[in-house]
Design an enzyme around this catalytic site. Structure first.
Site, mmCIF file in Angstrom:
data_model
loop_
_atom_site.group_PDB
_atom_site.id
_atom_site.type_symbol
_atom_site.label_atom_id
_atom_site.label_comp_id
_atom_site.label_asym_id
_atom_site.label_seq_id
_atom_site.Cartn_x
_atom_site.Cartn_y
_atom_site.Cartn_z
ATOM 1 N N ASP A 39 0.869 -1.179 0.000
ATOM 2 C CA ASP A 39 0.000 0.000 0.000
ATOM 3 C C ASP A 39 0.904 1.227 0.000
ATOM 4 O O ASP A 39 2.045 1.167 0.461
ATOM 5 C CB ASP A 39 -0.901 0.008 1.243
ATOM 6 C CG ASP A 39 -2.117 0.909 1.085
ATOM 7 O OD1 ASP A 39 -3.215 0.381 0.844
ATOM 8 O OD2 ASP A 39 -1.961 2.148 1.205
ATOM 9 N N ASP A 62 3.705 2.607 -4.295
ATOM 10 C CA ASP A 62 2.604 3.142 -5.088
ATOM 11 C C ASP A 62 2.536 2.334 -6.378
ATOM 12 O O ASP A 62 3.548 2.204 -7.085
ATOM 13 C CB ASP A 62 2.862 4.623 -5.395
ATOM 14 C CG ASP A 62 1.664 5.325 -6.008
ATOM 15 O OD1 ASP A 62 0.970 4.703 -6.843
ATOM 16 O OD2 ASP A 62 1.435 6.494 -5.679
ATOM 17 N N VAL A 63 1.366 1.793 -6.691
ATOM 18 C CA VAL A 63 1.241 0.934 -7.871
ATOM 19 C C VAL A 63 1.493 1.685 -9.173
ATOM 20 O O VAL A 63 1.706 1.056 -10.214
ATOM 21 C CB VAL A 63 -0.131 0.240 -7.925
ATOM 22 C CG1 VAL A 63 -0.306 -0.719 -6.768
ATOM 23 C CG2 VAL A 63 -1.269 1.254 -7.981
ATOM 24 N N ASN A 89 -5.473 -5.301 -6.635
ATOM 25 C CA ASN A 89 -6.705 -4.748 -6.058
ATOM 26 C C ASN A 89 -6.718 -3.231 -5.980
ATOM 27 O O ASN A 89 -7.795 -2.625 -6.009
ATOM 28 C CB ASN A 89 -6.899 -5.330 -4.655
ATOM 29 C CG ASN A 89 -7.873 -4.518 -3.831
ATOM 30 O OD1 ASN A 89 -9.085 -4.573 -4.034
ATOM 31 N ND2 ASN A 89 -7.352 -3.732 -2.890
ATOM 32 N N TYR A 154 -13.689 6.198 -13.665
ATOM 33 C CA TYR A 154 -13.696 4.904 -12.985
ATOM 34 C C TYR A 154 -14.256 3.824 -13.900
ATOM 35 O O TYR A 154 -13.679 2.735 -14.022
ATOM 36 C CB TYR A 154 -14.528 5.001 -11.711
ATOM 37 C CG TYR A 154 -14.446 3.771 -10.842
ATOM 38 C CD1 TYR A 154 -13.311 3.519 -10.080
ATOM 39 C CD2 TYR A 154 -15.494 2.865 -10.775
ATOM 40 C CE1 TYR A 154 -13.222 2.387 -9.283
ATOM 41 C CE2 TYR A 154 -15.423 1.733 -9.982
ATOM 42 C CZ TYR A 154 -14.281 1.500 -9.239
ATOM 43 O OH TYR A 154 -14.194 0.380 -8.449
ATOM 44 N N LYS A 158 -12.076 0.622 -15.300
ATOM 45 C CA LYS A 158 -12.433 -0.739 -14.943
ATOM 46 C C LYS A 158 -12.798 -1.573 -16.173
ATOM 47 O O LYS A 158 -12.568 -2.789 -16.191
ATOM 48 C CB LYS A 158 -13.566 -0.745 -13.923
ATOM 49 C CG LYS A 158 -13.129 -0.279 -12.540
ATOM 50 C CD LYS A 158 -12.027 -1.161 -11.970
ATOM 51 C CE LYS A 158 -11.667 -0.807 -10.538
ATOM 52 N NZ LYS A 158 -10.627 -1.689 -9.966
ATOM 53 N N THR A 189 -17.052 0.036 1.542
ATOM 54 C CA THR A 189 -15.757 0.554 1.969
ATOM 55 C C THR A 189 -15.840 2.070 2.120
ATOM 56 O O THR A 189 -16.798 2.706 1.666
ATOM 57 C CB THR A 189 -14.667 0.224 0.934
ATOM 58 O OG1 THR A 189 -14.984 0.886 -0.294
ATOM 59 C CG2 THR A 189 -14.582 -1.283 0.695
#
Length: 280
Positions: A39, A62-63, A89, A154, A158, A189
């Site tokens: 994370d 950081d991805v 994820n 978003y 996705k 969440t």
């Protein structure tokens, strides 16, 4: 392909400081896996690993940084000896806005995290996955076939993640590596609540959906879906299951849904979003 032995796996989970990622790390560890939590929030991921016990470790990365993710994969191998399960994820949502009025930087950030981040997570792990006949889980979203209104970045990201997972599945199948695409509807969440509950457009958009599609699952529910999907080496899993027909029939239903939104409340929602971002 035979089932995947989650209880003996060494897993890397991104976005593991909170939400679905944290719940997934806990679920995998509870099933006997060793887990590297990744994370960008150093304090959150370190605290999470400390709570989950000695079969876990934490890395701050950081991805969106491919070098950092390469280092994270190397750390998993250093600590646990190998890597054979990757759960891509990590994801973010944009502030609600239209394409006309939203900040292009927000759009780029969402695509960079959600799409490029998934690629940066999986790519450096591929050689390990091939060596150990491992498995990949890519967390997509039912938003990919929802009306792209107010959060198009978003939905776009996705939808692209789905295609990325499909490409990985085709390319890794000859190497006996499986890939599961997980499509979630609403997971309860903090990220979802900020969009669906705390902004006035969220409840109005949710109200357009049939009741079964508005149901939220918990992060723990989502984590069990991920773990079961990996164990079965499923091609695709959807939760809640009420979303599955829309995913199958999206080519037919999406134009109809869009037409209903355009003729119905869509114009009012667009005006509301544009008024919010217009200079006084």
């Amino acid at each position: 392909m035979s089932r995947f032995a989650v209880h003996r796996a060494v897993a890397l989970v991104t976005g593991a400081g909170a939400g679905i990622g944290l719940a997934t790390a806990a679920e995998l560890a509870g099933r006997g896996a060793s887990v590297l939590l990744v994370d960008r929030d150093d304090a959150a991921v370190a605290a999470a690993a400390a709570r989950l016990g000695p079969r876990t470790a934490a890395v701050t990365a950081d991805v969106t940084d491919p070098d950092a993710m390469t280092a994270a994969v190397a750390e998993a191998v250093r600590v646990f000896g190998r890597l054979d399960l990757v759960v891509a994820n990590a994801g973010v949502t944009p502030p609600p806005a239209t394409l006309r009025t939203g900040d292009p930087a927000d759009f780029r950030r969402v695509v960079e995290v959600n799409l490029h981040g998934a690629l940066h997570t999986v790519r450096p792990a591929i050689e390990q996955l091939i060596t150990h006949r491992g498995h990949v889980v890519v967390v997509a979203s039912c938003a990919a076939y929802s009306p792209p209104l107010g959060g198009s970045a978003y939905m776009v990201s996705k939808a692209a993640v789905e295609v990325l997972a499909r490409a990985l599945r085709l390319e890794l199948a000859p190497h006996r590596v499986g890939v599961t695409t997980v499509a979630f509807g609403f997971v309860d969440t903090g990220l979802a609540r900020a969009t669906l509950d705390e902004h006035e457009v969220g409840p109005r958009l949710s109200a357009l959906l049939p009741g079964p599609l508005r149901r939220r699952i918990t992060p723990a529910d989502a984590a069990r879906v991920i773990a079961r999907g990996a164990a079965r080496r499923a091609v695709r899993v959807t939760a809640p299951r009420a979303w599955a027909p829309l995913g199958v029939l999206r080519g037919v239903l999406s134009p109809l849904v869009d037409a209903v939104v355009v003729r119905g409340p869509g114009a009012g929602l667009v005006r509301l979003l544009e008024r919010e971002h217009r200079a006084p």
